[in-house]
Design a protein around this motif. Structure first.
Motif, PDB file in Angstrom:
ATOM      1  N   TRP A   3       0.808  -1.213   0.000  1.00 24.88           N
ATOM      2  CA  TRP A   3       0.000   0.000   0.000  1.00 24.88           C
ATOM      3  C   TRP A   3       0.847   1.271   0.000  1.00 24.88           C
ATOM      4  O   TRP A   3       0.391   2.308  -0.493  1.00 24.88           O
ATOM      5  CB  TRP A   3      -0.922   0.004   1.203  1.00 24.88           C
ATOM      6  CG  TRP A   3      -1.920  -1.118   1.178  1.00 24.88           C
ATOM      7  CD1 TRP A   3      -1.920  -2.243   1.952  1.00 24.88           C
ATOM      8  CD2 TRP A   3      -3.038  -1.239   0.299  1.00 24.88           C
ATOM      9  NE1 TRP A   3      -2.974  -3.053   1.618  1.00 24.88           N
ATOM     10  CE2 TRP A   3      -3.683  -2.460   0.614  1.00 24.88           C
ATOM     11  CE3 TRP A   3      -3.569  -0.439  -0.716  1.00 24.88           C
ATOM     12  CZ2 TRP A   3      -4.824  -2.896  -0.048  1.00 24.88           C
ATOM     13  CZ3 TRP A   3      -4.701  -0.872  -1.362  1.00 24.88           C
ATOM     14  CH2 TRP A   3      -5.322  -2.073  -1.043  1.00 24.88           C
ATOM     15  N   LEU A   4       2.052   1.240   0.539  1.00 27.79           N
ATOM     16  CA  LEU A   4       2.879   2.440   0.600  1.00 27.79           C
ATOM     17  C   LEU A   4       3.897   2.496  -0.526  1.00 27.79           C
ATOM     18  O   LEU A   4       4.091   3.543  -1.144  1.00 27.79           O
ATOM     19  CB  LEU A   4       3.589   2.510   1.962  1.00 27.79           C
ATOM     20  CG  LEU A   4       2.663   2.601   3.183  1.00 27.79           C
ATOM     21  CD1 LEU A   4       3.489   2.697   4.457  1.00 27.79           C
ATOM     22  CD2 LEU A   4       1.715   3.790   3.066  1.00 27.79           C
ATOM     23  N   ASN A   5       4.545   1.363  -0.819  1.00 24.64           N
ATOM     24  CA  ASN A   5       5.579   1.352  -1.861  1.00 24.64           C
ATOM     25  C   ASN A   5       5.047   0.957  -3.226  1.00 24.64           C
ATOM     26  O   ASN A   5       5.770   1.055  -4.219  1.00 24.64           O
ATOM     27  CB  ASN A   5       6.715   0.409  -1.462  1.00 24.64           C
ATOM     28  CG  ASN A   5       7.385   0.832  -0.171  1.00 24.64           C
ATOM     29  OD1 ASN A   5       7.337   2.005   0.212  1.00 24.64           O
ATOM     30  ND2 ASN A   5       8.017  -0.119   0.512  1.00 24.64           N
TER      31      ASN A   5
END
Length: 350
Positions: A3-5
């Motif tokens: 979800w972040l990278n």
């Protein structure tokens, strides 16, 4: 990481290619997975020789089809729900004696032999785009169990499982309060069973039990998301419509009437009114799109997900494997005459 990278599961491309009668096996994979793939292949095929090569797709014009090149191809799908398996290699053996005669039943051998008949300027490309995923990442196992429950009459045709309603609980509680006797609660939903002493699972025929067992075996093995397609490509003067039947006849070997089968998800031919003036244009655009997706190794609905189905490792190994020398003794495929080995330990390097 997800979800972040923005990371996602990378896939592989397994390709079986005929270039003017010469057959080759290709594996396209991420660079960081190279050591893992090499160790796996050498463990199963110690005599294999792996070589990094250029992309064979670049050897033909990238604007195919054109006036000099013609092509026909299709992206395939399964005819039934993908929880139903195809015919795998254990099903090719009828008796135990057949296990010793692999050359009679290897499905890849028939495809390689057909590819070897291709002439100059003809190409046949098969591509398996595979992406591994854990069973808990999708509803594959749940769908398989639900289909088994339906076949053994545990649920009805609409997929409703038997359950006890709230009103039935109240009725049984009131009956016990008034009479002091317990009352059997009726279940609603599911398929109404016939009265008898045998359980519904025991009333299945031999064929029905085989289907249920096959589904349970498929969902028990590691699954992959699959995009399967093929292309028959040739120069205009060498193009023969019968060439596309080579891969089609190969896929028919895995079809069964009671389990699953392959059929085109979309072909490069457009079936509309013959007088419609955009038919040829639409067919041309489909061919161009199929060639582009094949070259870039993308799925059918790219950039959106979808257009895939699920196969387990047994099904994938049945359709894509290296035929052994005993299974396919023909000289069409080039064999490695010498075996490479590691240097003995303790050998001085200076």
């Amino acid at each position: 990481e997800r979800w972040l990278n923005g990371e996602f599961q990378l896939g592989y491309s397994l390709e079986l290619v005929c270039t003017e009668g010469q057959v080759h096996f290709y594996i396209r994979l991420p660079e960081k997975s190279r050591r893992l793939m090499e160790s796996s292949l050498y463990a199963q095929f110690p005599d294999a020789e792996l070589t990094e090569v250029e992309d064979y797709v670049k050897a033909v014009p990238q604007n195919v089809p054109n006036k000099d090149w013609r092509m026909w191809g299709a992206t395939l799908k399964m005819g039934k729900e993908d929880v139903y398996p195809i015919r795998t290699y254990p099903k090719f053996f009828e008796t135990k004696e057949d296990l010793k005669e692999e050359k009679r039943i290897d499905p890849v051998s028939a495809l390689v032999e057909g590819m070897a008949k291709m002439g100059e300027g003809e190409h046949v490309w098969l591509q398996f785009l595979i992406t591994p995923f854990a069973p808990d990442e999708a509803d594959f196992v749940q769908r398989g169990k639900k289909e088994v429950d339906r076949l053994v009459h545990r649920i009805d045709e609409e997929g409703k499982e038997p359950s006890i309603s709230f009103m039935e609980d109240i009725r049984a509680a009131g009956h016990m309060t008034i009479t002091g006797e317990d009352s059997e609660r009726k279940m609603t939903g599911g398929k109404e069973e016939e009265k008898g002493l045998m359980a519904p699972e025991l009333r299945l025929t031999t064929g029905e039990r085989d289907v249920v067992s096959a589904i349970e075996e498929k969902i028990a093995k590691h699954p992959f998301r699959i995009t399967l397609r093929f292309i028959y490509l040739a120069r205009t003067e060498k193009y023969m419509s019968i060439g596309k039947t080579v891969p089609l006849s190969y896929f028919q070997q895995f079809n069964t009437s009671n389990l699953n089968l392959f059929r085109p998800l979309q072909t490069t031919k457009v079936y509309t009114i013959k007088a419609f003036f955009l038919d040829k244009r639409r067919a041309y655009l489909r061919r161009r799109r199929l060639f582009r997706l094949y070259s870039t190794r993308d799925n059918f609905n790219w950039p959106r997900p979808g257009g895939t189905f699920t196969m387990n490792e047994e099904e994938l190994a049945t359709m894509f494997h290296f035929p052994g020398r005993f299974a396919y003794p023909s000289g069409v495929m080039q064999r490695v005459e010498t075996r490479k080995g590691e240097a003995p330990p303790g050998l001085p390097l200076e």
